[in-house]
Design an enzyme around this catalytic site. Structure first.
Site, PDB file in Angstrom:
ATOM      1  N   THR B 150      17.421  25.245  17.040  1.00  0.00           N
ATOM      2  CA  THR B 150      17.226  26.384  17.115  1.00  0.00           C
ATOM      3  C   THR B 150      18.538  27.209  17.683  1.00  0.00           C
ATOM      4  O   THR B 150      19.306  26.675  16.255  1.00  0.00           O
ATOM      5  CB  THR B 150      16.470  26.977  18.746  1.00  0.00           C
ATOM      6  OG1 THR B 150      17.514  25.630  19.760  1.00  0.00           O
ATOM      7  CG2 THR B 150      15.439  26.350  18.603  1.00  0.00           C
ATOM      8  N   LYS B 176      17.582  17.902  20.058  1.00  0.00           N
ATOM      9  CA  LYS B 176      18.408  19.253  19.168  1.00  0.00           C
ATOM     10  C   LYS B 176      18.330  19.574  20.785  1.00  0.00           C
ATOM     11  O   LYS B 176      18.189  19.178  22.057  1.00  0.00           O
ATOM     12  CB  LYS B 176      16.866  19.560  18.512  1.00  0.00           C
ATOM     13  CG  LYS B 176      15.832  20.467  18.987  1.00  0.00           C
ATOM     14  CD  LYS B 176      15.243  21.006  20.581  1.00  0.00           C
ATOM     15  CE  LYS B 176      16.625  22.638  20.238  1.00  0.00           C
ATOM     16  NZ  LYS B 176      15.968  23.070  20.792  1.00  0.00           N
ATOM     17  N   THR B 187      15.305  24.839  24.232  1.00  0.00           N
ATOM     18  CA  THR B 187      15.029  23.122  25.028  1.00  0.00           C
ATOM     19  C   THR B 187      15.767  22.200  24.636  1.00  0.00           C
ATOM     20  O   THR B 187      15.981  21.939  23.243  1.00  0.00           O
ATOM     21  CB  THR B 187      13.314  23.101  24.305  1.00  0.00           C
ATOM     22  OG1 THR B 187      12.437  24.423  24.965  1.00  0.00           O
ATOM     23  CG2 THR B 187      12.876  21.835  25.240  1.00  0.00           C
ATOM     24  N   GLU B 270      26.606  25.839  24.828  1.00  0.00           N
ATOM     25  CA  GLU B 270      26.473  27.004  23.699  1.00  0.00           C
ATOM     26  C   GLU B 270      27.920  28.088  24.576  1.00  0.00           C
ATOM     27  O   GLU B 270      27.535  27.642  25.276  1.00  0.00           O
ATOM     28  CB  GLU B 270      25.373  28.018  24.365  1.00  0.00           C
ATOM     29  CG  GLU B 270      24.164  28.011  23.426  1.00  0.00           C
ATOM     30  CD  GLU B 270      23.196  28.870  24.491  1.00  0.00           C
ATOM     31  OE1 GLU B 270      23.109  28.656  25.578  1.00  0.00           O
ATOM     32  OE2 GLU B 270      22.117  28.535  23.777  1.00  0.00           O
ATOM     33  N   ASN B 393      23.524  34.228  25.434  1.00  0.00           N
ATOM     34  CA  ASN B 393      23.047  34.021  26.212  1.00  0.00           C
ATOM     35  C   ASN B 393      21.809  35.776  27.222  1.00  0.00           C
ATOM     36  O   ASN B 393      21.706  36.001  27.144  1.00  0.00           O
ATOM     37  CB  ASN B 393      23.320  33.408  27.460  1.00  0.00           C
ATOM     38  CG  ASN B 393      22.804  31.824  26.979  1.00  0.00           C
ATOM     39  OD1 ASN B 393      21.649  32.153  26.712  1.00  0.00           O
ATOM     40  ND2 ASN B 393      23.816  31.572  27.542  1.00  0.00           N
ATOM     41  N   SER B 398      19.762  40.879  21.867  1.00  0.00           N
ATOM     42  CA  SER B 398      19.358  42.364  21.488  1.00  0.00           C
ATOM     43  C   SER B 398      20.166  42.082  19.743  1.00  0.00           C
ATOM     44  O   SER B 398      19.920  42.076  19.086  1.00  0.00           O
ATOM     45  CB  SER B 398      20.486  43.104  22.611  1.00  0.00           C
ATOM     46  OG  SER B 398      21.243  42.139  22.840  1.00  0.00           O
TER      47      SER B 398
END
Lengths: 398, 398
Positions: B150, B176, B187, B270, B393, B398
């Protein structure tokens, strides 16, 4: 909310000076003193952190007496993780305050907030105690409210006036903190003063109840400081709680002061732009509701979505799911403001994301979560998590 | 770490196609299939989140059999909070895979990752199953490893070759995830394949042990996804575990694969720039050590300090203090890399902040905390928290 203008509570005087604890020579107020002209009933609630700072350990000991005469507070240094020397420093400062005020040293309480692991600048602070004691005045709580600040952008103050059967009394609260824990453990401190006549045991019970529904129901970053302290003194210059109605009135008044201060703390949270209430209903009991509310209020993914006004409701449901609260997915309902998103575990037909966004761009709103299984409820105030928060907390010492 | 080049495991084939689940028409691989040419021993470990997604519920049911033939995975949609329709979608996809492969539908497992609360695009996905089955090849695990991603910036793969007494076997892992939970619950998924002959019960025990010391010992943001899944299949085309030495060798091999994948997950966290091991020793027992390690690893204040390479060690001590682990401040010792900061609760004389900074600017290092009271230990990998994390995040939708 207008800043409080009347800082007088019968029986109390206060003052503030600069002890230059941060060694910047900028004259910033960083030492404050509260004095009661007679024995005040005293109660306190403290951090549950095992690494409690020296002044917390000292207050816990001294509150066993049930009365106190003075509170000495400093910002800029937490006197925490400072070993035995830190304990001795706290005692020494209280001893000197006792001597100057001509009261028993054991009746002086102490609070500190600021950097952890650095010894107090005890000589400079000792030299500032004379001016601090000489400066005591019945208007002194306003400068006191500024002397206790660290990264706060403003003072937190709130007062209520109550009509008891025996006459009027006042409850004044002053607090600092920009999170349950601020950079370098700058801590949450609150001081509540009243002229009501309340015995120490009853004061203790009332304060504990008020703290549970206020300071213990907010979160900015989920951390718990080593120095968190709420102290309450009742001078007894005013009437006693003469009836059950008086007791309820007084309890509600103290609760209101604590909730107002807690909300001011959250609103001044580091980098926070919004105050969001996470309200959980329908849990098996209140403690289950609290688990769920806290998980949502502390989730980084929820808090970053709040910052973006993004109705990414899956993040909320997921936090409820891992909270440890008893949850059946098929009973879960979810509302942002008055916008229904999920009912009985199924997405609400006709839900439009733009309706939720309209709520989420506000400064303040409620996320309501129903677990659909019981009568337990809990409410926690939280903030959004912004890049500003990370910047403040990364750059704090660089 | 070099990317794995050999994706072959005797008995297994795999494939990947684009089902255009994200509706972007970009041809991105988002559906993957693993197939075993005989009955494979099967074991799984899943999220403890109460809001478990449909495929997790389905896998839990089907693994009771102890064997499986295929795993169908998709990215881009988590099939979570999708009500009864979501359960039926998962079953329908597995039914069709079973029909195409001419195997029992109950022997097909399913995993999904992506957005929560949105129905699967079941028709498009159904249409992609034919090409997915026709594309099966023994080199297919490489494209499969890409189809499950993802927000990951790269595939996570690792393999070990083991010399058992009966001959060589292979353990290949593909995973992943960019946190224990990534944006919108993207996830953590991992799939471990081996040709060793291991009965289901034993495989289950080995996998659980390996997960505990790897995927359950990392944190990026402390959130637990609804879809977290680790599945392991053993084709039995290779030798059995014929001796105690074989068992140890195999267990260590599976552990090594899981730890390597877990470290790759954290390193791809991230916005994360650093991987930091929080090692707690000297706790009363291992679970106390884990409480302390997890509190430090998840503290926002610690993680923002890591981002700034700021040896703000008070934040670490404070997190230990509120962790709930049994801690006596006077027994606490603290090291960043090999730099001693605190010993027996007292600051180490001669400690120089610049020495700690030299460690903290590295990509990877260890914070060691000794509680000084017992023999319990725990290790958790964490990341620093950067403004980039918040940006990713906040802006995700957006």
């Amino acid at each position: 909310m207008e800043p409080e203008k009347n800082f007088k509570v019968p029986g109390f005087s206060a003052s503030a000076v600069s002890g230059d604890i941060r060694k910047k020579g900028d004259g910033r107020l960083d030492m404050g003193l509260i004095f009661c002209r007679g024995d005040a009933s005293a109660a306190g609630v403290f951090t549950r952190n095992s690494m409690a700072a020296a002044p917390v350990i000292l207050c816990r000991e001294r509150l066993k007496m049930g009365t106190a005469r003075a509170i000495l507070v400093n910002s800029g240094n937490a006197n925490c993780m400072t070993g035995q020397a830190g304990m001795e420093d706290a005692r020494e400062l209280c001893r000197e305050v006792g001597r100057l005020l001509e009261i028993h040293e054991e009746s002086v309480l102490n609070s500190s907030t600021g950097v952890v692991g650095v010894p107090l600048p005890i000589e400079d602070m000792g030299a500032a105690l004379g001016p601090l004691v000489r400066g005591l005045s019945e208007d002194g709580m306003e400068p006191f409210s500024r002397a206790i600040l660290t990264t706060d952008t403003r003072s937190k103050t709130f007062a209520v006036d109550l009509d008891l059967s025996g006459g009027p009394v006042r409850v004044l609260g002053v607090a600092k903190g920009t999170g349950m824990i601020a950079p370098n453990m700058a801590t949450m401190l609150a001081f509540i003063l009243t002229d009501a006549s309340v015995p120490p045991g009853e004061l203790h019970g009332i304060l504990h109840g008020a703290v549970e529904g206020s300071f213990n129901a907010v979160t900015v970053d989920g951390d718990t400081s080593t120095n968190d302290t709420v102290l309450m003194l009742a001078s007894g210059m005013g009437p006693a709680l003469g009836s059950e109605r008086d007791r309820l009135l007084f309890r509600d008044g103290v609760g209101e002061v604590c909730r107002a201060l807690a909300r001011q703390l959250v609103a001044d949270g580091e980098g926070a732009a919004r105050v969001v209430e996470v309200l959980v209903v329908g849990a098996d009991d209140n403690s289950q509701a609290k688990l769920a509310a806290r998980a949502v209020a502390q989730s980084l993914l929820v808090k970053t979505a709040l910052a973006a006004a993004d109705p990414n409701w899956g993040r909320i449901a997921v936090a409820v799911g891992y909270s440890g609260a008893g949850v059946h997915p098929e009973d879960l309902s979810l509302f942002i403001g008055n916008v229904a998103i999920l009912r009985g575990g199924e997405p609400v037909s006709g839900y439009r994301e733009e309706d939720a966004v309209k709520i989420m761009v506000r400064d303040s709103y409620t996320i309501r979560i129903s677990l659909g299984s019981g009568t337990g409820t809990a409410s926690i105030l939280t903030t959004d998590l912004t890049e500003e928060y990370v910047r403040i907390n990364s750059e704090y010492r660089s």
